[in-house]
Design an enzyme around this catalytic site. Structure first.
Site, PDB file in Angstrom:
ATOM      1  N   ASN A   1       0.874  -1.175   0.000  1.00 56.55           N
ATOM      2  CA  ASN A   1       0.000   0.000   0.000  1.00 56.55           C
ATOM      3  C   ASN A   1       0.914   1.227   0.000  1.00 56.55           C
ATOM      4  O   ASN A   1       1.434   1.615   1.039  1.00 56.55           O
ATOM      5  CB  ASN A   1      -0.894  -0.033   1.251  1.00 56.55           C
ATOM      6  N   TRP A   2       1.114   1.789  -1.178  1.00 52.05           N
ATOM      7  CA  TRP A   2       2.054   2.916  -1.292  1.00 52.05           C
ATOM      8  C   TRP A   2       1.512   4.211  -0.715  1.00 52.05           C
ATOM      9  O   TRP A   2       2.224   5.198  -0.632  1.00 52.05           O
ATOM     10  CB  TRP A   2       2.438   3.126  -2.765  1.00 52.05           C
ATOM     11  N   LYS A   3       0.201   4.224  -0.399  1.00 53.39           N
ATOM     12  CA  LYS A   3      -0.440   5.444   0.112  1.00 53.39           C
ATOM     13  C   LYS A   3      -0.173   6.603  -0.861  1.00 53.39           C
ATOM     14  O   LYS A   3       0.019   6.359  -2.056  1.00 53.39           O
ATOM     15  CB  LYS A   3       0.051   5.751   1.523  1.00 53.39           C
TER      16      LYS A   3
ATOM     17  N   HIS B   1      -9.926   1.802   4.593  1.00 56.44           N
ATOM     18  CA  HIS B   1      -8.674   2.021   5.335  1.00 56.44           C
ATOM     19  C   HIS B   1      -8.916   3.039   6.441  1.00 56.44           C
ATOM     20  O   HIS B   1      -9.658   4.005   6.247  1.00 56.44           O
ATOM     21  CB  HIS B   1      -7.579   2.504   4.376  1.00 56.44           C
TER      22      HIS B   1
ATOM     23  N   GLU C   1      -7.222   5.370   7.476  1.00 50.55           N
ATOM     24  CA  GLU C   1      -6.860   6.750   7.121  1.00 50.55           C
ATOM     25  C   GLU C   1      -8.004   7.440   6.374  1.00 50.55           C
ATOM     26  O   GLU C   1      -8.050   8.665   6.298  1.00 50.55           O
ATOM     27  CB  GLU C   1      -5.551   6.755   6.301  1.00 50.55           C
TER      28      GLU C   1
ATOM     29  N   GLU D   1      -6.195  -4.494  10.432  1.00 53.57           N
ATOM     30  CA  GLU D   1      -5.167  -3.489  10.669  1.00 53.57           C
ATOM     31  C   GLU D   1      -5.516  -2.699  11.930  1.00 53.57           C
ATOM     32  O   GLU D   1      -6.327  -1.749  11.859  1.00 53.57           O
ATOM     33  CB  GLU D   1      -5.090  -2.504   9.498  1.00 53.57           C
TER      34      GLU D   1
ATOM     35  N   GLY E   1       1.830   2.454  11.108  1.00 54.35           N
ATOM     36  CA  GLY E   1       2.890   3.463  11.094  1.00 54.35           C
ATOM     37  C   GLY E   1       3.520   3.748  12.443  1.00 54.35           C
ATOM     38  O   GLY E   1       4.293   4.700  12.584  1.00 54.35           O
TER      39      GLY E   1
ATOM     40  N   SER F   1       2.620  -1.742  10.582  1.00 50.26           N
ATOM     41  CA  SER F   1       4.041  -1.771  10.969  1.00 50.26           C
ATOM     42  C   SER F   1       4.778  -3.061  10.608  1.00 50.26           C
ATOM     43  O   SER F   1       5.739  -3.440  11.295  1.00 50.26           O
ATOM     44  CB  SER F   1       4.206  -1.475  12.468  1.00 50.26           C
TER      45      SER F   1
ATOM     46  N   GLY G   1       2.445  -1.004   4.427  1.00 48.82           N
ATOM     47  CA  GLY G   1       2.427   0.408   4.056  1.00 48.82           C
ATOM     48  C   GLY G   1       3.831   0.945   3.881  1.00 48.82           C
ATOM     49  O   GLY G   1       4.484   0.718   2.852  1.00 48.82           O
ATOM     50  N   GLY G   2       4.335   1.644   4.901  1.00 46.37           N
ATOM     51  CA  GLY G   2       5.634   2.321   4.830  1.00 46.37           C
ATOM     52  C   GLY G   2       6.736   1.486   4.192  1.00 46.37           C
ATOM     53  O   GLY G   2       7.421   1.962   3.280  1.00 46.37           O
TER      54      GLY G   2
HETATM   55  P1  PGA Z   1       2.238   0.581   7.777  1.00 47.12           P
HETATM   56  O1  PGA Z   1       0.829   0.815   7.073  1.00 47.12           O
HETATM   57  O2  PGA Z   1       2.792  -0.721   7.274  1.00 47.12           O
HETATM   58  O3  PGA Z   1       3.054   1.764   7.377  1.00 47.12           O
HETATM   59  O4  PGA Z   1       1.982   0.540   9.259  1.00 47.12           O
HETATM   60  C1  PGA Z   1      -0.065  -0.220   6.818  1.00 47.12           C
HETATM   61  C2  PGA Z   1      -1.284   0.311   6.151  1.00 47.12           C
HETATM   62  O5  PGA Z   1      -1.667   1.456   6.438  1.00 47.12           O
HETATM   63  O6  PGA Z   1      -1.908  -0.373   5.327  1.00 47.12           O
END
Ligand code: PGA
Length: 249
Positions: A11-13, A101, A103, A170, A176, A210, A231-232
């Site tokens: 997930n590159w966001k 998600h 976010e 999640e 994050g 994470s 993600g990150g």
């Molecule tokens: P993260 O994000 O691996 O940076 O914690 C995961 C996500 O938001 O899907």
């Protein structure tokens, strides 16, 4: 190496530009060269919408599926400035879409809107990665499973083809933050999700929050985890590839 198919979803966001396509291609190159790994793993890159078509057109990857990170609830076209529909995503090469998600939930996206988005995505033959998870406050109040249950039940319609829905657990507090749930807690939650949302077969359930190359081994001891939403760490091809490598070590 286990025989069960494991998902590694990036997930590159809101990161990446045309130059980042080289990173995506490094992942493509790595997977292309690993026949055994390919037969056990499903690699999905959920890129920003601006990059999906370029990746598809330039790399013609047989081994990587593409996904988007959200869509509008209206399926095709409409006067929704700045939005992109499931039809438009499908048209540029997406096969998957992340929905719900945290976010986006935090900006007011309700379960009801998520349900409409899922419907539109399924109608367009996109596979849905539905994110669910509790906040720290809810965790402390021991509400983890009731929160997840409510998020899942309220966003699934009776007629939805659940074979095309992957659940991503999640925990909001893990995203994050560098914090991850304890293995025994994950075992319990994954068992509960699989048992409670079983239709003809148990759903595919991913873990996200994470995940990195160092902690990935913590998760390989939980057989019910079918893969990861990353993600990150997924924005660096090295880190993403190391996660996959270390998972199978
Ligand atoms: P993260 O994000 O691996 O940076 O914690 C995961 C996500 O938001 O899907």
């Amino acid at each position: 190496m286990t025989n069960k198919l494991k998902y590694f979803v990036a997930n590159w966001k809101m990161f990446g530009n045309l130059a980042s396509l080289k990173s995506a291609n490094k992942i493509n190159y790595y997977i292309s060269s690993k026949k055994k790994l390919r037969s056990h793993s499903k690699i999905i890159l959920c890129l920003p919408n601006t990059l999906i078509y370029f990746f598809k057109k330039n790399f013609h990857s047989k081994f990587i599926s593409l996904g988007a990170q959200n869509c509008h609830q209206d399926e095709k076209y409409g006067s929704y400035t700045g939005s992109v529909s499931s039809y438009m995503l499908k048209n540029v090469g997406a096969k998957y879409v992340i929905l719900g998600h945290s976010e986006n939930r935090i900006t007011g996206e309700s379960n009801n809107v998520i349900k409409k988005k899922i419907k539109s995505a399924l109608n367009q033959n996109l596979k849905v990665i539905l994110c669910v998870g509790e906040t720290l406050k809810e965790k402390n109040k021991k509400k983890t499973f009731s929160v997840i249950k409510n998020q899942i039940i309220s966003s699934l319609g009776k007629k939805f083809n659940t074979n095309n829905i992957i659940i991503a657990y999640e925990p909001v507090w893990a995203i994050g933050s560098g914090k991850i749930p304890k293995t025994n807690k994950l075992e319990t939650i994954f068992k509960l999700i699989k048992k409670n949302f079983k239709h003809k077969k148990a759903p595919v359930v991913l873990y996200g929050g994470s995940v990195n190359a160092k902690n990935i081994r913590n998760f390989s001891s939980v057989p019910d985890i079918d893969g990861f939403l990353i993600g990150g760490a997924s924005q660096s091809p090295k880190k993403f590839i190391d996660i996959i490598k270390n998972y199978y070590k």
